[in-house]
Design an enzyme around this catalytic site. Structure first.
Site, PDB file in Angstrom:
ATOM      1  CG  HIS A 202      -1.771   1.249   1.292  1.00  0.00           C
ATOM      2  ND1 HIS A 202      -2.967   1.337   0.610  1.00  0.00           N
ATOM      3  CD2 HIS A 202      -1.596   2.439   1.922  1.00  0.00           C
ATOM      4  CE1 HIS A 202      -3.499   2.524   0.831  1.00  0.00           C
ATOM      5  NE2 HIS A 202      -2.696   3.213   1.626  1.00  0.00           N
TER       6      HIS A 202
ATOM      7  CG  ASP B 246     -11.326   3.289   5.397  1.00  0.00           C
ATOM      8  OD1 ASP B 246     -10.766   4.177   6.047  1.00  0.00           O
ATOM      9  OD2 ASP B 246     -11.100   3.074   4.189  1.00  0.00           O
TER      10      ASP B 246
ATOM     11  NE  ARG C 106      -9.655  10.637   7.909  1.00  0.00           N
ATOM     12  CZ  ARG C 106      -8.781   9.796   7.370  1.00  0.00           C
ATOM     13  NH1 ARG C 106      -9.160   8.574   7.019  1.00  0.00           N
ATOM     14  NH2 ARG C 106      -7.534  10.171   7.167  1.00  0.00           N
TER      15      ARG C 106
ATOM     16  CB  SER D   2      -7.919   5.044   6.800  1.00  0.00           C
ATOM     17  OG  SER D   2      -8.365   4.892   5.472  1.00  0.00           O
TER      18      SER D   2
ATOM     19  CE  LYS E  55      -8.280   1.831   3.052  1.00  0.00           C
ATOM     20  NZ  LYS E  55      -8.392   3.042   2.228  1.00  0.00           N
TER      21      LYS E  55
END
Length: 430
Positions: free
Chosen positions: A84, A163, A170, A185, A189
């Site tokens: 990620h 999320d 947000r 967040s 995931k």
């Protein structure tokens, strides 16, 4: 015990600390609709100013994981790896890194996101390939990884519902760039997606959410510890996002650079950066390879073959492959040339990313249409020497490219008499 959301807002506003039961209540009732957006917005802003402890962040992360389904990848043989990035400009790393790692027999099961604002999204880039399908059921996702060793798809609607709701909130309430909310967040995931090991690319600099190495280090440490706390071997790499990554910005433009890199082309610096990330991911899966051995899979076509398999497995049109590296097809192009001789000392990623969005390559809102052909190609990067009149970049758009847009690129560019150098990997956090 009876809870009230207003009491939690006041508690965090005044610097209080939530226990696990309180956090669980907030997330469960927000997802169910009992807690309205306006109260969750107030709590997010209170967290923005008051922060969260390590324990609060861990409890928030796991409450978010439990808000949706969790994927079981156990039927896929081997150690599954995931990666990620916290976002940036020109970040086509996944497009190259995932097939490169998979080419060594390590299964890569990845769920990616879309771009918003100045940051690009892997899914948008893949959708610039005619026919490519980013929507897969979980059984289809698992089956593809078992057959080809690689799949990159969109996040399931059933995964981490909290999320999905909270991030959208947000984004419109200026509470994105706070470490506990970023960490929870990302890691909710990644944990829910089921991979055994995780590589985190924490970007820092002008084009990243984290502007200082110190903040990036805190975020990286927080996420690594969250991953390890639930049994996922996790490593974070802090990388430089003060200028765009690579030379291409824009969706199909970045596919072109990725394909060329997978075919053994590209600069030594960029290829080595990708290989260094691949080496870490392979180590997480228990596979030890030298940088030279990894680069060989770029040079001999092994990595590209794996990319080809993934694209075809996800509906990509083989007849369109030649078009992936064709010149961008747009109505308007503008060349940016050096106004003086010297060395490039700045190409601010944020300004260039926003410019690419205005050219049509990105979204200002989630409903905006993306022009896959729009983008920017850099010819010179920080540290390069230029003579007056040298080509630095080309802008591509199907929209009118006004003088104001050209000025935005000039404002992001600095040429001076002193040469500077930047490195891609700043630090590794284990």
């Amino acid at each position: 015990m009876t809870y009230r959301m207003v009491d939690f807002i006041q508690k965090k506003r005044d610097g209080g600390i939530f226990d696990k039961a309180e956090i669980d209540w907030v997330i469960e009732n927000y997802v169910s609709g009992v807690v309205p957006d306006y109260q969750m917005s107030a709590l997010a802003m209170a967290i923005y100013f008051r922060g969260m402890t390590t324990e609060e962040t861990a409890n928030l992360t796991m409450a978010m994981v439990r808000s949706g389904k969790q994927i079981d990848l156990s039927e896929i043989a081997g150690i599954k790896v995931d990666k990620h990035s916290t976002g940036g400009v020109g970040d086509k790393v996944t497009l190259i890194l995932a097939p490169l790692v998979a080419s060594f027999g390590v299964p890569v099961a990845k769920m990616s996101g879309r771009g918003l604002g100045h940051t690009g999204g892997t899914l948008d880039k893949l959708e610039s390939i005619p026919g490519f399908e980013i929507e897969k059921t979980i059984p289809e996702f698992i089956s593809q990884v078992k057959q080809t060793g690689l799949a990159v798809i969109g996040q399931s609607d059933d995964l981490v519902k909290a999320d999905k709701l909270l991030y959208a909130l947000r984004d419109v309430t200026a509470t994105v760039d706070i470490i506990p909310l970023i960490a929870s967040s990302v890691m909710s995931k990644k944990i829910a997606a089921g991979a055994d090991t995780i590589l985190l690319d924490v970007t820092v600099g002008d084009g990243a959410f984290m502007k200082s190495v110190e903040d990036a280090r805190i975020l990286a440490r927080t996420m690594v510890d969250l991953g390890k706390s639930v049994g996922r071997e996790t490593v974070a790499v802090i990388t430089n996002m003060s200028q765009p990554l690579g030379f291409a910005i824009g969706n199909r433009n970045e596919i072109t650079e990725a394909v060329n890199t997978l075919k053994g082309k590209g600069t030594t610096e960029f290829r080595t950066f990708i290989a260094e990330l691949a080496q870490i991911m392979l180590q997480l899966a228990g596979v030890e390879k030298t940088i030279s051995e990894i680069l060989e899979h770029l040079d001999n076509g092994t990595a590209y073959t794996k990319f080809d398999e993934m694209v075809k497995a996800q509906g990509g049109n083989p007849a369109a492959f030649e078009g992936l590296t064709a010149p961008l097809n747009v109505k308007n192009t503008v060349e940016i040339r050096a106004e003086r001789s010297g060395f490039i000392t700045e190409e601010k990623a944020l300004g260039i990313g926003i410019l690419a969005m205005k050219l049509g390559a990105g979204r200002a809102t989630k409903t905006d249409h993306i022009d896959f052909e729009a983008g920017i190609t850099l010819v010179k990067k920080v540290g390069d020497s230029v003579n007056s009149g040298d080509l630095i970049a080309t802008l591509y758009s199907n929209r009118e490219i006004s003088d104001d847009l050209v000025k935005e690129f000039s404002d992001a560019l600095t040429i001076s008499d002193k040469q500077v150098h930047q490195k891609e990997i700043i630090e590794i956090v284990r």
